[in-house]
Write a protein that holds these residues in place. Sequence first.
Motif, PDB file in Angstrom:
ATOM      1  N   ALA A   1       0.476   0.893  -2.615  1.00 15.96           N
ATOM      2  CA  ALA A   1      -1.000   1.905  -2.206  1.00 15.96           C
ATOM      3  C   ALA A   1      -0.280   3.151  -1.617  1.00 15.96           C
ATOM      4  N   PRO A   2       0.891   3.267  -1.884  1.00 21.29           N
ATOM      5  CA  PRO A   2       1.329   4.933  -1.648  1.00 21.29           C
ATOM      6  C   PRO A   2       0.658   5.550  -3.059  1.00 21.29           C
ATOM      7  N   ARG A   3       1.237   5.034  -3.823  1.00 20.46           N
ATOM      8  CA  ARG A   3       1.001   5.521  -5.366  1.00 20.46           C
ATOM      9  C   ARG A   3      -0.869   5.677  -5.325  1.00 20.46           C
ATOM     10  N   VAL A   4      -1.437   4.939  -4.716  1.00 20.47           N
ATOM     11  CA  VAL A   4      -2.916   5.363  -5.032  1.00 20.47           C
ATOM     12  C   VAL A   4      -3.495   6.403  -3.897  1.00 20.47           C
ATOM     13  N   VAL A   5      -2.581   6.488  -2.871  1.00 27.79           N
ATOM     14  CA  VAL A   5      -2.973   7.436  -2.179  1.00 27.79           C
ATOM     15  C   VAL A   5      -2.564   8.484  -2.790  1.00 27.79           C
TER      16      VAL A   5
END
Length: 407
Positions: A201-205
Motif C-alpha cells: 500500500a505505501p508503494r501504491v500511495v
Amino acid sequence: MPHGTDSLLLQLFTIFVWAKVFGELFERMHVPAVLGEILAGVILGPYATRFILPGDTIYSIAEIGAVFLLFTVGLETSPSDLIRVGQLSLRVAVAGIILPFAMGFLFLKLHHEPTHEAVFVAAAMVATSVGITARVLRDLNAHRSRAAQIILGAAVFDDILGMLLLGVLISTISTGSVQWLHLALVAIEAAGFAVFMIFVAPRVVDRLEPGIQQMQTQDAPLVLALALCLGLSVAATRIGMAAIIGAFFAGLAFADYSPRWKLEPRAQAINLFLSPFFFFTMGSRLDLSVFSRSVVALAMVLSALAVISKIVGCGLPLYREGWRAMLRVGVGMTPRGEVALIVALIGLQMNMISQRAYALVIVMTAVTTLLPPPFLKMLFRRADNSADRGTPGGEETAEVQISGHIG
C-alpha cells in the motif's frame, strides 16, 4: 430548528463538555484523560445519575469515533520504521500476546466463566497502548534508548497482531462455532491484508503522489486518506472483521506521507472531537450494580495477571540482556488502552460478554494504565541511560520515530 436536531445537539454538547471537564481534572492529577472521560460516562450515564441517556445516534457517533481513533493510531505507525525495527521487537510482541491471552483464558475458565466470555476478556488483555510509556520516556530523556526503541517497535507489532486476533475472533464467533477451515482462511486473509498494507500500500500511495499533488480539491491528500479510511472500514466489516481494523490499516498506508502532507494533526483534530463520545459511551455502558465483592476480587486478580503476563512475556526475549532490560521492556509494554476497550465493547455489542465481564476489562484497563509510570521512572533513571546509548557496555541503535498511542 427541528426538535429532534435540537435535542441531539444539546446531548452532543453536554457529553462533549462533561467528558472534557473530567479529562482535564484527571490530567491535572497526572492521570490519563481517557480514564476521566470514561468516568464521566459512568457517573452521568444511565446506570448512575441518569443525567445523560445516550441514544442510538450517540452510540453511532461513538463508533465512528472509534474508527477515527484507530485511523490516527495507524497514521502514527510508519511501515518503513516498522520494517527497520527488527526481529527482537517482533519476538517481544508475540510473546507479549501469547502469554497474557493464555493466562487470562485459563484463569477465567478455572473460575467456570463461559468460553466466549473468557476468549474476549483474554483478547482484551493482549493489547498494549504505550502513550503513557512514551510520555514518561520523553520526560526522562530516555526515548532514544535501546529499551525505548524495542518498546515502541513491539507496540506497533502488538497493535497489528492484536487487530488480526480480533478479526479472527469476530469472524469465528459470528459463524456460531469453531470451523477450522474457516478459521484458517480468515487467519490467512487477515495476515495477507496486513502484509499488503505494510509492504504494498505505501508503494501504491507513492505512485499516486504526483496525481494527488495535481488535484484541485482542497487538502486532496487528507480527502483521499479519509475516503480510504471509510472504504477499508466497510471492507473489513464485509469480510467478517471489525471496522476499526480497516481504519487502522488505512492510516498505516498513509503513515510515511503523514509528515509531508500534515495528515496526523488534521486527523487528530477530528479525533479530538469524536473520541470523547466513544470513551464517554464506554463508561455509560458500565452497570455499577455488577460490582459485588467477588467481581472486584476477580478484577484485581485479573489485573495482576495482566501486569505479570506482560512483564514476563515481553521480558523473556531479552533474558540475555539482564533483568533490568527485561523489566524496562516488560513494564513499558504493560499499559492497556483503546484497543482493549474496543474489544470489550465489540463483545458487549455482539452479546458475547456480560456486563460482569465488561466491568472486568474496564477495571483491568484502568489498573494497567495507572501502575506503570512510577515504576518506569525508577527503571529509567537518567544516570543509567548512558548504558543504553552506545557508550562502552551498551549497544548503539538508530533512532526510530514511532509515536505513542492514546493511553
